[in-house]
Design a protein around this motif. Structure first.
Motif, mmCIF file in Angstrom:
data_model
loop_
_atom_site.group_PDB
_atom_site.id
_atom_site.type_symbol
_atom_site.label_atom_id
_atom_site.label_comp_id
_atom_site.label_asym_id
_atom_site.label_seq_id
_atom_site.Cartn_x
_atom_site.Cartn_y
_atom_site.Cartn_z
ATOM 1 N N UNK A 108 -4.695 8.506 -3.060
ATOM 2 C CA UNK A 108 -4.358 9.931 -3.042
ATOM 3 C C UNK A 108 -5.422 10.662 -2.230
ATOM 4 N N UNK A 109 -5.013 11.338 -1.157
ATOM 5 C CA UNK A 109 -5.950 12.062 -0.300
ATOM 6 C C UNK A 109 -5.534 13.520 -0.201
ATOM 7 N N UNK A 110 -6.418 14.410 -0.651
ATOM 8 C CA UNK A 110 -6.185 15.862 -0.569
ATOM 9 C C UNK A 110 -4.864 16.256 -1.212
ATOM 10 N N UNK A 111 -4.571 15.677 -2.372
ATOM 11 C CA UNK A 111 -3.355 16.009 -3.112
ATOM 12 C C UNK A 111 -3.683 17.001 -4.222
ATOM 13 N N UNK B 4 0.844 -1.198 0.000
ATOM 14 C CA UNK B 4 0.000 0.000 0.000
ATOM 15 C C UNK B 4 0.876 1.244 0.000
ATOM 16 N N UNK B 5 0.532 2.210 -0.865
ATOM 17 C CA UNK B 5 1.177 3.525 -0.866
ATOM 18 C C UNK B 5 0.083 4.582 -0.752
ATOM 19 N N UNK B 6 0.245 5.489 0.201
ATOM 20 C CA UNK B 6 -0.723 6.554 0.427
ATOM 21 C C UNK B 6 -0.038 7.903 0.266
ATOM 22 N N UNK B 7 -0.552 8.742 -0.640
ATOM 23 C CA UNK B 7 -0.082 10.113 -0.826
ATOM 24 C C UNK B 7 -1.098 11.046 -0.182
ATOM 25 N N UNK B 8 -0.637 11.900 0.720
ATOM 26 C CA UNK B 8 -1.543 12.778 1.451
ATOM 27 C C UNK B 8 -0.973 14.192 1.487
#
Length: 534
Positions: free
Chosen positions: A515-518, A487-491
């Motif tokens: 991707x969250x709020x990117x 898992x990779x998460x960009x925030x």
């Protein structure tokens, strides 16, 4: 044999949540396993009924087990005609249907559902004549056969409803399974209008173990089994805490920033020897808030308060800042701590961090913001059981956090230019890391060599990147086919693209990218995007 028979219990429950009452009964006849799941106690506890009777609500009225009943006819728990879901207050004003008839219809529908809810939530106010009929609906809903099954009752108010609270308080005595009671008064409403709610009630129950009170102070609490309390700090609440201190194990306090005489002095004068979990937090400041004067003897009382907490196992301090002497008192007194979180720690003598070694059972340590005029160091800190470490703003050029070799989860803050060195240190010393959260302290360009050592973290399953500017080729230096990353998460990141070069080849076991709020090319995408690599 069907593949559905091998689905885990939790997945089956999530699927059954989408069924109506009639469909759920039919599903229970399919096989013995489904019948056992549907009628099991653990699945019955998932049933939640939420009735929103707020006059400003335009579309939400009934929420049952996580599914909203809306005007397009979609409902999963209660079969409601399309004319029913609109806001009752608005419909009453528009003159389409009398609110009393619709309230009676709602009560009838809930009865026909033949479902007993263990979790009930009311959201309501009394700013219209419509609310006079709410009491009848509540009384019909909380009939004797239903009262016996309620385990959680939550009431959210936006203005003073003494009559409603009195009715519900009388019903609480008949809830023989009630474990958790929540009474919340909207703080924004009170700040804007200056309302003060002082309900003349006595909370009495032989079964309640957890109570949440926000901006509400009852006259008296008679709860012999109460061991968990979540309250907002305000004048008079200290006497409530003192009355249940004998059995109190968990205490959560939120300071109300709008009250000048907030009662903080009285709280720190209490002796809570049995506490195992303590959380102190400050309320969110807004345009209606103003600074609270600090009593001259409060620091001494606070130090004495922490000197008596020798049984603590979990401590969370989300205050404006925590002084060094309080930190010393915690380390020297609460030797059984398993989790310690201090949001803002002010350090004068950096050697004070060595006292963390007095906490041999510590597994979770969160010191996001350490303020010091000198560089800090963890070289003399020995925490053999530490598994989760959270550091963001701190001064440590020697990266002494690498001494915690048994870490499973690490959150570390770094400038983009220093990130490659930080990753090198982590891959060299912390081999068992499973989750890594890299918090960039600037929005500078992140070098592609930052992640080249990820392949050497053989146990790493999740990577979370916060802030920073990431280009399309940022993962190009990662060795292909070696990493176990899933898992990779960009925030809060700035991105060139949502698709990175060679991501699938570099991480063959990658399943999910979020991707969250990117910001992608300077434009905000959806609040949350999910790419599946399965």
């Amino acid at each position: 044999m069907s593949d559905y028979e091998f689905l885990p219990f939790e997945i089956c429950c999530m699927i059954f949540d989408y069924l109506s009452v009639a469909d759920l009964k039919n599903a229970s006849l399919t096989c013995r396993r489904w019948c056992h799941i549907i009628f099991s106690d653990s699945y019955i506890r998932r049933f939640m009924l939420k009735i929103n009777l707020h006059r400003s609500d335009q579309s939400k009225l009934v929420k049952s087990n996580g599914t909203l009943v809306t005007g397009d006819g979609r409902s999963s728990r209660v079969s409601v005609p399309s004319s029913f879901p609109c806001s009752l207050y608005q419909r009453c004003r528009m003159g389409k249907v009398k609110s009393k008839c619709e309230l009676r219809q709602m009560s009838l529908v809930l009865r026909r559902s033949c479902r007993h809810y263990s979790n009930i939530t009311f959201v309501c106010d009394n700013r219209s004549e419509f609310t006079d009929n709410v009491f009848n609906v509540i009384l019909n809903l909380l009939r004797p056969s239903g009262l016996e099954r309620v385990e959680l009752l939550k009431i959210i108010l936006s203005s003073n409803l003494n009559v409603l609270i009195t009715i519900l308080n009388s019903a609480i005595r008949n809830m023989i399974r009630l474990k958790s009671f929540h009474l919340i008064y909207d703080p924004q409403r009170r700040l804007q209008c200056g309302d003060q709610i002082r309900p003349c009630i006595i909370i009495e129950s032989p079964t309640i173990t957890h109570v949440e009170l926000k901006s509400v102070i009852p006259e008296q609490i008679k709860l012999p089994k109460l061991n968990s309390l979540n309250v907002s700090l305000q004048p008079g609440i200290a006497s409530i805490i003192e009355s249940v201190a004998e059995n109190l194990i968990t205490l959560q306090l939120q300071l109300d920033c709008s009250t000048a005489n907030c009662g903080e002095k009285e709280i720190y004068a209490l002796t809570l020897d049995r506490l195992k979990v303590l959380k102190l937090s400050r309320g969110i400041m807004n345009e209606f808030s103003f600074p609270i004067p600090v009593s001259s003897n409060r620091p001494g009382l606070k130090l004495r308060f922490f000197r008596h907490l020798d049984k603590l196992e979990k401590l969370i301090l989300e205050e404006k800042y925590t002084a060094e002497n309080i930190f010393l008192a915690i380390c020297e007194t609460s030797r059984n701590l398993v989790e310690l979180k201090i949001d803002h720690l002010k350090v004068i003598n950096c050697a004070v961090l060595d006292r963390l070694s007095l906490l041999p059972n510590l597994k979770i340590l969160a010191l996001p913001n350490i303020y010091s005029s000198h560089e800090i160091s963890f070289h003399n800190v020995y925490l053999p059981r530490l598994e989760n470490l959270h550091l963001e703003i701190y001064k440590d050029s020697t990266h002494s956090f690498c001494k915690f070799v048994n870490l499973k989860c690490l959150t570390i803050g770094s400038y983009s230019s220093q990130a490659p060195e930080v990753i090198d240190i982590i891959s060299m010393y912390i081999q068992q890391l499973r989750e890594l959260r890299l918090y960039f302290l600037d929005y500078a360009d992140v070098s592609s060599r930052t992640f080249r050592k990820l392949a050497y973290l053989g146990q790493l399953r999740k990577l979370e990147l916060l802030k920073g500017y990431l280009r399309r080729d940022v993962f190009s230096r990662c060795p292909p086919g070696l990493s176990e990353l899933e898992v990779i998460l960009f925030k809060f990141c700035q991105l060139d693209t949502q698709y990175f070069d060679g991501l699938r080849e570099r991480f063959p076991k990658l399943k999910d990218v979020r991707f969250e709020d990117c910001m992608v090319r300077g434009q905000l995408p959806c609040p949350e995007m999910w790419l599946s690599y399965r």
